[in-house]
Design a protein around this motif. Structure first.
Motif: not given
Length: 163
Positions: A93-118
């Motif tokens: 319980n003493r460990l610092p809590q960081i906010p949940i990154n909800t952007a990871l729940d989003d479907p992959p975008s064309a920009t992310e696909t292009l970045k992965a290909i590169k």
């Protein structure tokens, strides 16, 4: 006479070991693991197929059969891997809590696909789909769009996504 023969044999053995060491080092230098391990096996000979006896948990019984080995190893790993936690809830319980990154729940975008290909490495053996990275990289925007659509469709099928 016996001393001369023993000396000659020792020199022959030293020469052979020296040649093997050079061969093994040469294999290691060119990153040829197959050659390296073949040379090591030549040096050490074949592995024994037998197994060593094992003692029971209390150390009173010698286990020599395969089912007994398997049971003993299962007991060993259960005792090692399934231990109760020694970390207190207060420490957790003493460990610092960081906010949940909800952007990871989003479907992959064309920009992310292009970045992965590169980021794909060229000149490597293709993966499970047998398509070389060069195909993805040279295919252009239509390929990126179609891959993005496919990834988004796969994302929708996953049970852990948020809708």
């Amino acid at each position: 006479m016996k001393h001369i023969v023993q000396t000659e044999l020792r020199h022959m053995k030293d020469k052979w070991l020296s040649q093997k060491a050079e061969e093994i080092q040469g294999c290691a230098d060119i990153h040829n693991s197959k050659c390296f391990y073949q040379a090591i096996r030549m040096l050490y000979g074949p592995q024994s197929a037998g197994t060593s006896p094992l003692l029971s948990i209390d150390g009173t019984k010698l286990i020599t059969d395969k089912p007994g080995f398997l049971d003993r190893w299962a007991d060993h790993f259960s005792s090692v891997l399934y231990r109760p936690s020694s970390v207190s809830n207060d420490a957790i319980n003493r460990l610092p809590q960081i906010p949940i990154n909800t952007a990871l729940d989003d479907p992959p975008s064309a920009t992310e696909t292009l970045k992965a290909i590169k980021q794909m490495s060229t000149g490597k053996t293709p993966g499970a789909n047998a398509i070389p990275a060069e195909i993805y990289k040279s295919a252009g925007p239509l390929m990126t769009q179609n891959l993005t659509k496919m990834f988004q469709a796969m994302w929708k099928m996953k049970p852990y996504h948020r809708t």
